[in-house]
Design a protein around this motif. Sequence first.
Motif, PDB file in Angstrom:
ATOM      1  N   GLY A 166       0.785  -1.226   0.000  1.00  0.00           N
ATOM      2  CA  GLY A 166       0.000   0.000   0.000  1.00  0.00           C
ATOM      3  C   GLY A 166       0.814   1.270   0.000  1.00  0.00           C
ATOM      4  O   GLY A 166       0.265   2.361   0.132  1.00  0.00           O
ATOM      5  N   ALA A 167       2.144   1.173  -0.144  1.00  0.00           N
ATOM      6  CA  ALA A 167       2.994   2.372  -0.109  1.00  0.00           C
ATOM      7  C   ALA A 167       2.683   3.307  -1.277  1.00  0.00           C
ATOM      8  O   ALA A 167       2.832   4.522  -1.169  1.00  0.00           O
ATOM      9  CB  ALA A 167       4.465   1.972  -0.131  1.00  0.00           C
ATOM     10  N   PHE A 168       2.253   2.742  -2.398  1.00  0.00           N
ATOM     11  CA  PHE A 168       1.863   3.540  -3.556  1.00  0.00           C
ATOM     12  C   PHE A 168       0.934   2.696  -4.402  1.00  0.00           C
ATOM     13  O   PHE A 168       0.764   1.487  -4.162  1.00  0.00           O
ATOM     14  CB  PHE A 168       3.098   3.992  -4.362  1.00  0.00           C
ATOM     15  CG  PHE A 168       4.046   2.873  -4.719  1.00  0.00           C
ATOM     16  CD1 PHE A 168       3.832   2.072  -5.849  1.00  0.00           C
ATOM     17  CD2 PHE A 168       5.144   2.598  -3.903  1.00  0.00           C
ATOM     18  CE1 PHE A 168       4.703   1.046  -6.163  1.00  0.00           C
ATOM     19  CE2 PHE A 168       6.027   1.576  -4.220  1.00  0.00           C
ATOM     20  CZ  PHE A 168       5.796   0.804  -5.346  1.00  0.00           C
ATOM     21  N   THR A 169       0.326   3.307  -5.385  1.00  0.00           N
ATOM     22  CA  THR A 169      -0.612   2.589  -6.243  1.00  0.00           C
ATOM     23  C   THR A 169       0.092   1.425  -6.937  1.00  0.00           C
ATOM     24  O   THR A 169       1.122   1.599  -7.576  1.00  0.00           O
ATOM     25  CB  THR A 169      -1.192   3.538  -7.308  1.00  0.00           C
ATOM     26  OG1 THR A 169      -1.816   4.647  -6.658  1.00  0.00           O
ATOM     27  CG2 THR A 169      -2.200   2.805  -8.180  1.00  0.00           C
ATOM     28  N   GLY A 170      -0.475   0.240  -6.762  1.00  0.00           N
ATOM     29  CA  GLY A 170       0.107  -0.951  -7.361  1.00  0.00           C
ATOM     30  C   GLY A 170       0.982  -1.746  -6.416  1.00  0.00           C
ATOM     31  O   GLY A 170       1.391  -2.863  -6.749  1.00  0.00           O
ATOM     32  N   ALA A 171       1.288  -1.192  -5.224  1.00  0.00           N
ATOM     33  CA  ALA A 171       2.107  -1.916  -4.244  1.00  0.00           C
ATOM     34  C   ALA A 171       1.191  -2.817  -3.412  1.00  0.00           C
ATOM     35  O   ALA A 171       0.788  -2.479  -2.296  1.00  0.00           O
ATOM     36  CB  ALA A 171       2.863  -0.931  -3.347  1.00  0.00           C
ATOM     37  N   GLY A 172       0.876  -3.977  -3.974  1.00  0.00           N
ATOM     38  CA  GLY A 172      -0.074  -4.875  -3.321  1.00  0.00           C
ATOM     39  C   GLY A 172       0.496  -5.622  -2.137  1.00  0.00           C
ATOM     40  O   GLY A 172      -0.252  -6.057  -1.256  1.00  0.00           O
ATOM     41  N   LYS A 173       1.802  -5.822  -2.092  1.00  0.00           N
ATOM     42  CA  LYS A 173       2.408  -6.551  -0.985  1.00  0.00           C
ATOM     43  C   LYS A 173       3.800  -6.004  -0.697  1.00  0.00           C
ATOM     44  O   LYS A 173       4.381  -5.289  -1.515  1.00  0.00           O
ATOM     45  CB  LYS A 173       2.491  -8.042  -1.302  1.00  0.00           C
ATOM     46  CG  LYS A 173       3.317  -8.381  -2.529  1.00  0.00           C
ATOM     47  CD  LYS A 173       3.320  -9.889  -2.789  1.00  0.00           C
ATOM     48  CE  LYS A 173       4.164 -10.230  -4.025  1.00  0.00           C
ATOM     49  NZ  LYS A 173       4.204 -11.692  -4.274  1.00  0.00           N
TER      50      LYS A 173
END
Length: 462
Positions: free
Chosen positions: A230-237
């Motif tokens: 969740g650190a940025f868009t697309g950072a799912g894990k």
Amino acid sequence: MQDTDAAASAATPATRILVIEDDEAFRASVKRALELAGYQVSLFEDAESAMEQMAAVAPAAVLTDLRLPKADGLFVLQRTREKDADLPVVLMTGHGDIPTAIQAIRSGAYDFLEKPFSRERLLAVMQRAADQYRLVQENRQLKTRLAESSGIDQIVRGDAAPVRELRDLILRLAPTPVDVLIHGETGTGKELVARCLHDFGRRSGNFVALNCAAIPESLFESELFGHEAGAFTGAGKQRIGKIEHAKDGTLFLDEIEAMPLALQAKVLRVIQEREIERLGNNKPIPVNFRVVAATKVSLEDLAKKGEFRPDLFYRLNVASLKIPALRDRLGDILGLFQIFLQQASLRFQMPVPSLTPDQHQALLASRWPGNVRELKACAERMILGLPIFVDGEPTASAPRSFDESVAMIERSLLEEALRRHGGSVKAACAELSLTPATMYRKLKALAVDPSAYKDPSTDPAG
């Protein structure tokens, strides 16, 4: 001031403990407990004199009070790790200093002892520390023997003086924690040298290679430092970055000149502090790793132009290795080419053809802008029955004159003959049907030193 008895000077590094404690009575008590257990002890009452004498003492572990006059135990830890990252440092602390001691362990301290501690606790911790360092020393000796016996000359190949010097420097720097900057043209083998620094060193972690020119600027920070979910868009894990993956190992930054300026300041801080923060997390993560950077251009020139951070250049340029271009080691060309022919023959399951005189001359006359990588590709083309030169000389390169080409070939023939005969000018003269006067005249004109090829086991008068 050192307070060491005469018997300690005969101790071996595997059983010697360096103790730093400013309280005289407590210092004597620790000394007595360690000596009764069979250790040799070198005592100091301040950090400065202890660090000055560390090389001479050669301890298996360091035991230091956290609170000392002037420089404290954290200074001892920092200086010790600079000298030898694997030498265990144990801190003695009061109750109020425990948070500091815990932080010190995160920075590389082996353990801490809270005062007052029992003799049993002291001996248990120091025995574990000394045993660990003994294993480190044995591993270093094993790697040294490996380097000497099989060694590095089978990896970094060649007999030219610059190559021999390069191998010596690799073996000298490999066991140390110092960061290294490698200079070399395209195709000279910068990653090969970086891997040798890792393999012949004492790093137990991964060798992690990162080509700075191959990563989009928008992904650079995540690639190096990692990120949380969740650190940025697309950072799912959560993702572990390259630096964290290189913990206790080596981070190889190839083509570092391509690293974005904005990121260089962050990388500099990581190299100085040896800790990172993943994107999306403010918690610092200690990471012990070695940096080996490589460049094909002058970082100093880029720094003067404002295209590379000067502070990062100076931080990386503590120790530097220069890989010679292939055109500067003509005597190695034919030997390397034969090795690459053998490798290509095995790979393609095809026979090794013989070199014609024209091919021999062409190999020595080329400027090799692609260096060893280009030479290897040339050998593979020859095994496949293709012309060994497809495009010929690069249009940007000035063609060599006839005299230059002849000089190159003569130098190669002289070097090969001297190498075969262990530097014997007399034997080389006989093989090449040259008089001694002609031989010495050519050696001087071509700047070839016969002593560089002498076998130390033979009579120097030969």
